[in-house]
Design a protein around this motif. Structure first.
Motif, PDB file in Angstrom:
ATOM      1  N   LEU A  60      11.503  -9.857  -2.042  1.00  0.00           N
ATOM      2  CA  LEU A  60      11.451  -8.385  -2.315  1.00  0.00           C
ATOM      3  C   LEU A  60      10.683  -7.753  -0.951  1.00  0.00           C
ATOM      4  N   SER A  61       9.669  -8.518  -0.337  1.00  0.00           N
ATOM      5  CA  SER A  61       8.858  -7.909   0.641  1.00  0.00           C
ATOM      6  C   SER A  61       9.713  -7.678   1.775  1.00  0.00           C
ATOM      7  N   GLU A  62      11.070  -7.933   1.790  1.00  0.00           N
ATOM      8  CA  GLU A  62      11.820  -7.582   2.754  1.00  0.00           C
ATOM      9  C   GLU A  62      12.819  -6.195   2.612  1.00  0.00           C
ATOM     10  N   GLY A  63      12.454  -5.794   1.174  1.00  0.00           N
ATOM     11  CA  GLY A  63      12.855  -4.318   1.157  1.00  0.00           C
ATOM     12  C   GLY A  63      12.089  -3.148   1.317  1.00  0.00           C
ATOM     13  N   GLU A  64      12.823  -2.129   0.967  1.00  0.00           N
ATOM     14  CA  GLU A  64      12.065  -0.617   0.941  1.00  0.00           C
ATOM     15  C   GLU A  64      11.214  -0.432   0.039  1.00  0.00           C
ATOM     16  N   VAL A  65      10.088   0.382   0.346  1.00  0.00           N
ATOM     17  CA  VAL A  65       9.176   0.797  -0.729  1.00  0.00           C
ATOM     18  C   VAL A  65       9.562   2.546  -0.659  1.00  0.00           C
ATOM     19  N   GLU A  66       9.619   3.033  -1.743  1.00  0.00           N
ATOM     20  CA  GLU A  66       9.875   4.439  -1.847  1.00  0.00           C
ATOM     21  C   GLU A  66       9.435   4.994  -3.590  1.00  0.00           C
ATOM     22  N   ASP A  67       8.674   5.943  -3.796  1.00  0.00           N
ATOM     23  CA  ASP A  67       8.231   6.429  -4.998  1.00  0.00           C
ATOM     24  C   ASP A  67       7.675   5.381  -5.634  1.00  0.00           C
ATOM     25  N   CYS A  68       6.824   4.584  -5.288  1.00  0.00           N
ATOM     26  CA  CYS A  68       6.207   3.440  -6.048  1.00  0.00           C
ATOM     27  C   CYS A  68       7.155   2.671  -6.717  1.00  0.00           C
TER      28      CYS A  68
ATOM     29  N   TRP B 122      16.573  -5.862  -1.127  1.00  0.00           N
ATOM     30  CA  TRP B 122      17.716  -5.607  -0.009  1.00  0.00           C
ATOM     31  C   TRP B 122      18.797  -6.119  -0.086  1.00  0.00           C
ATOM     32  N   LEU B 123      18.882  -7.190  -1.081  1.00  0.00           N
ATOM     33  CA  LEU B 123      20.265  -7.964  -1.164  1.00  0.00           C
ATOM     34  C   LEU B 123      21.140  -7.063  -2.068  1.00  0.00           C
ATOM     35  N   HIS B 124      20.865  -6.626  -3.116  1.00  0.00           N
ATOM     36  CA  HIS B 124      21.719  -6.012  -4.188  1.00  0.00           C
ATOM     37  C   HIS B 124      21.118  -4.563  -4.679  1.00  0.00           C
ATOM     38  N   GLY B 125      19.996  -4.225  -4.277  1.00  0.00           N
ATOM     39  CA  GLY B 125      19.619  -2.453  -4.266  1.00  0.00           C
ATOM     40  C   GLY B 125      18.843  -2.665  -5.801  1.00  0.00           C
ATOM     41  N   SER B 126      18.598  -3.381  -6.452  1.00  0.00           N
ATOM     42  CA  SER B 126      17.899  -3.407  -7.481  1.00  0.00           C
ATOM     43  C   SER B 126      16.393  -2.858  -7.261  1.00  0.00           C
ATOM     44  N   SER B 127      15.882  -1.945  -7.887  1.00  0.00           N
ATOM     45  CA  SER B 127      14.335  -1.288  -7.703  1.00  0.00           C
ATOM     46  C   SER B 127      13.443  -1.908  -8.770  1.00  0.00           C
ATOM     47  N   PHE B 128      12.309  -2.200  -8.331  1.00  0.00           N
ATOM     48  CA  PHE B 128      11.178  -2.564  -9.350  1.00  0.00           C
ATOM     49  C   PHE B 128      10.106  -1.735  -9.027  1.00  0.00           C
ATOM     50  N   ASP B 129       9.580  -1.216 -10.378  1.00  0.00           N
ATOM     51  CA  ASP B 129       8.170  -0.357 -10.443  1.00  0.00           C
ATOM     52  C   ASP B 129       7.070  -1.259  -9.958  1.00  0.00           C
ATOM     53  N   LEU B 130       6.161  -0.847  -8.865  1.00  0.00           N
ATOM     54  CA  LEU B 130       5.052  -1.619  -8.388  1.00  0.00           C
ATOM     55  C   LEU B 130       4.049  -1.534  -9.479  1.00  0.00           C
TER      56      LEU B 130
ATOM     57  N   ARG C 267       0.758  -1.081   0.105  1.00  0.00           N
ATOM     58  CA  ARG C 267      -0.039   0.038   0.076  1.00  0.00           C
ATOM     59  C   ARG C 267       0.956   1.142   0.083  1.00  0.00           C
ATOM     60  N   THR C 268       0.812   1.961  -1.057  1.00  0.00           N
ATOM     61  CA  THR C 268       1.530   3.396  -1.314  1.00  0.00           C
ATOM     62  C   THR C 268       0.971   4.347  -2.157  1.00  0.00           C
ATOM     63  N   GLU C 269       1.335   5.524  -1.886  1.00  0.00           N
ATOM     64  CA  GLU C 269       0.526   6.499  -2.599  1.00  0.00           C
ATOM     65  C   GLU C 269      -0.822   6.439  -2.888  1.00  0.00           C
ATOM     66  N   GLY C 270      -1.478   5.913  -1.761  1.00  0.00           N
ATOM     67  CA  GLY C 270      -2.906   5.848  -1.858  1.00  0.00           C
ATOM     68  C   GLY C 270      -3.638   4.740  -2.927  1.00  0.00           C
ATOM     69  N   GLU C 271      -2.582   3.706  -3.285  1.00  0.00           N
ATOM     70  CA  GLU C 271      -2.938   2.621  -3.933  1.00  0.00           C
ATOM     71  C   GLU C 271      -2.567   1.445  -3.466  1.00  0.00           C
ATOM     72  N   VAL C 272      -3.089   0.182  -3.967  1.00  0.00           N
ATOM     73  CA  VAL C 272      -2.398  -1.098  -3.494  1.00  0.00           C
ATOM     74  C   VAL C 272      -1.957  -1.853  -4.616  1.00  0.00           C
ATOM     75  N   PHE C 273      -0.798  -2.336  -4.492  1.00  0.00           N
ATOM     76  CA  PHE C 273      -0.268  -3.196  -5.645  1.00  0.00           C
ATOM     77  C   PHE C 273       0.265  -4.560  -5.204  1.00  0.00           C
ATOM     78  N   ALA C 274       0.302  -5.425  -6.170  1.00  0.00           N
ATOM     79  CA  ALA C 274       0.797  -6.702  -5.870  1.00  0.00           C
ATOM     80  C   ALA C 274       1.632  -7.196  -7.032  1.00  0.00           C
ATOM     81  N   ILE C 275       3.030  -7.528  -6.592  1.00  0.00           N
ATOM     82  CA  ILE C 275       4.040  -7.771  -7.407  1.00  0.00           C
ATOM     83  C   ILE C 275       4.787  -9.180  -6.713  1.00  0.00           C
ATOM     84  N   ASN C 276       5.283  -9.890  -7.815  1.00  0.00           N
ATOM     85  CA  ASN C 276       5.774 -11.158  -7.559  1.00  0.00           C
ATOM     86  C   ASN C 276       6.772 -10.888  -6.393  1.00  0.00           C
ATOM     87  N   ASP C 277       7.036 -11.774  -5.295  1.00  0.00           N
ATOM     88  CA  ASP C 277       7.968 -11.399  -4.374  1.00  0.00           C
ATOM     89  C   ASP C 277       9.115 -12.050  -4.388  1.00  0.00           C
TER      90      ASP C 277
END
Length: 107
Positions: free
Chosen positions: A52-60, A65-73, A33-43
Motif C-alpha cells: 500500500l505504501s506505493e499508493g496515493e494518500v488523500e482524505d485520510c 496502486w494495483l486495483h484502486g481500493s482505498s483504506f481509511d487510515l 503523515r497526513t492532516e496533522g496526524e501520523v498513522f500506521a497501517i499494515n502495508d
C-alpha cells in the motif's frame, strides 16, 4: 497484553501524504503523515498481496496502486471494491522526533 511500541522512523523523515514503508517485528507497515496526524497501517492490501505504501494518500485514506481500493487510515476499512476486508491499523505515539508504533495485538 500491553502494546509494545518500537521506533518506526523519525517524524522529520515523513513527507506529508507520502507513505513510508517500514518493517517492524517482521510486519510490513506503512507510516503516513497526513492532516496533522501520523498513522500506521499494515502495508499489504487485503485484496491483492501488494504494498500500500506505493499508493496515493488523500482524505485520510491510502489507495492501493494495483486495483484502486482505498483504506481509511484511522480504521483500516476499505471504502471501495475490489477490497472487502479491512487491513490492520496500529497505535502510534510521537516522542520528540521518533515515531513509535505498536504492532503487537491486544489480547
Amino acid at each position: 497484553m500491553t502494546p509494545n511500541f518500537v521506533r518506526a522512523c523519525g517524524l522529520s523523515e515523513l513527507e506529508e501524504d507520502t507513505p513510508k514503508r517500514v518493517e517492524l517485528d517482521g510486519t510490513p507497515v506503512s507510516v503516513v503523515r497526513t492532516e496533522g496526524e501520523v498513522f500506521a497501517i499494515n502495508d499489504i492490501c487485503s485484496h491483492a498481496n501488494v504494498s500500500l505504501s506505493e499508493g496515493e494518500v488523500e482524505d485520510c485514506s491510502i489507495e492501493c496502486w494495483l486495483h484502486g481500493s482505498s483504506f481509511d487510515l484511522r480504521t483500516g476499512k476499505p471504502s471501495g471494491l475490489p477490497a472487502t476486508q479491512p487491513v490492520p491499523v496500529y497505535p502510534v505515539k510521537i516522542e520528540g522526533d521518533d515515531v513509535l508504533v505498536s504492532v503487537t495485538q491486544e489480547s
